[in-house]
Design an enzyme around this catalytic site. Structure first.
Site, PDB file in Angstrom:
ATOM      1  N   SER A 131      -9.045   3.128 -22.281  1.00 53.31           N
ATOM      2  CA  SER A 131      -8.021   3.617 -21.370  1.00 53.31           C
ATOM      3  C   SER A 131      -6.739   3.945 -22.132  1.00 53.31           C
ATOM      4  O   SER A 131      -6.721   4.845 -22.954  1.00 53.31           O
ATOM      5  CB  SER A 131      -7.783   2.589 -20.263  1.00 53.31           C
ATOM      6  OG  SER A 131      -7.266   3.200 -19.113  1.00 53.31           O
ATOM      7  N   LYS A 183       8.978   3.557   2.089  1.00 57.47           N
ATOM      8  CA  LYS A 183       9.522   2.590   1.144  1.00 57.47           C
ATOM      9  C   LYS A 183       8.596   1.390   0.943  1.00 57.47           C
ATOM     10  O   LYS A 183       8.582   0.792  -0.134  1.00 57.47           O
ATOM     11  CB  LYS A 183      10.897   2.110   1.641  1.00 57.47           C
ATOM     12  CG  LYS A 183      11.664   1.280   0.629  1.00 57.47           C
ATOM     13  CD  LYS A 183      11.943   2.088  -0.632  1.00 57.47           C
ATOM     14  CE  LYS A 183      12.716   1.266  -1.658  1.00 57.47           C
ATOM     15  NZ  LYS A 183      12.920   2.007  -2.910  1.00 57.47           N
TER      16      LYS A 183
END
Length: 321
Positions: A131, A183
């Protein structure tokens, strides 16, 4: 009273030791002077040509490195110092990392790609270089892996726990106050909406596409060829070699030889690597590091980084490679 005097003495002793270490760093004129003798050379002298070993170990993240993780700020500072040193002809990256955050991996990748214009860069993969670890490796000139190395895993993941069912079972409610519709998009206390899932999916796809494009650029391959090997698939070193994700099978010995060839050095180019004393490891475990800025203008900085390891909130909203 005696206890306070003892604590004051310890504080004075620690400050004195830290000052001595700082002065030792200041008197180092060349960037390589902070690296000890490695394979193929004696103790570095100011006029000596050499290459530097830089480890990429553990989780890759922003900020400063610790003894078991790699901080992008630390690595970027090292690379920029080495770029200015004409005696440094190459860099040997030793990667043993399962990945980390996207931005940190991208920063190191971009800096290495820039540095590759003037220095030769060879990678030696250890147990795992997957990765974000592979992302960084892709910026090099040549990659070695062991047969048993775990690599690849070209993909992106973002996750957030959902404990809503558990809270409902015990009758626990959580009130959320927010200004902004999205949010609390990664809130573990409620289910996500379809609209939020679409937003996250787009974010992941954008990052994934950039990951694939960067690997293709670094490896001088087509995007299509990398896409076929991506999708988060993992490979042994031998399988990665067959699929041309790495260039050869080998370890430090083979990587050192290849780096010497790329640097057009007669024989084995001297390798220098930074030695970390037990005291330095102790400081790093506390989150304290001492370093110089570059080979010309050096100053002492002391960064105190307090790591709090928690199970749930650390990954909320983060894109992980």
């Amino acid at each position: 009273m005696e206890r306070n005097q003892f604590l004051l003495f310890l504080s004075f002793l620690f400050s004195t030791i830290a000052t001595i270490l700082g002065i030792a760093i200041l008197v180092s004129g060349s960037s390589l002077a902070r690296f000890s003798s490695g394979t193929g050379g004696s103790l570095f002298q100011a006029s000596e040509i050499g290459a530097v070993v830089i480890p990429i170990v553990g989780e890759i993240h922003s900020g400063e490195s610790t003894f078991d993780s790699t901080g992008a700020d630390t690595v970027l500072r090292q690379l920029r110092e080495l770029e200015e040193d004409g005696n440094v002809k190459g860099i040997l990256l030793e990667i043993n990392s399962p990945g980390g955050t996207v931005a940190a991996s991208q920063e190191i990748f971009n800096e290495l790609l820039h540095l590759r214009k003037t220095k030769k860069i060879v990678v030696s993969m250890k147990d795992v270089a997957a990765s974000g670890g592979y992302y960084i490796a892709a910026a090099s000139d040549y990659i070695f892996a062991q047969n048993g190395t775990i690599t690849g895993s070209i993909g992106v993941i973002s996750f957030a726990p959902n404990v809503k069912g558990l809270l409902d079972r015990y009758g626990v409610g959580v009130r959320t106050y927010k200004a902004g519709k999205y949010k609390d998009m990664y809130s573990p206390f409620r289910d996500s909406t379809n609209e939020e899932d679409d937003m996250i999916a787009k974010q992941l796809q954008d990052t994934y596409r950039k990951f694939v494009e960067d690997v293709a650029k670094g490896r001088n391959k087509t995007v299509k060829s990398i896409e076929e090997l991506a999708e988060g698939k993992i490979y042994s070193g031998e399988d990665a070699f067959r699929n041309k994700l790495v260039d050869d099978i080998g370890g430090r010995r083979e990587a050192h030889k290849k780096l010497s060839e790329l640097c057009q050095y007669d024989g084995l180019i001297p390798l220098f690597e930074q030695e970390i004393s037990p005291f330095d490891r102790f400081l790093q475990s506390l989150g304290v590091t001492f370093f110089g800025d570059n080979s010309h203008v050096s100053k002492i900085r002391s960064l105190i980084q307090s790591q709090v390891l928690v199970i749930l909130p650390t990954a909320l909203g983060k894109l992980m490679l």
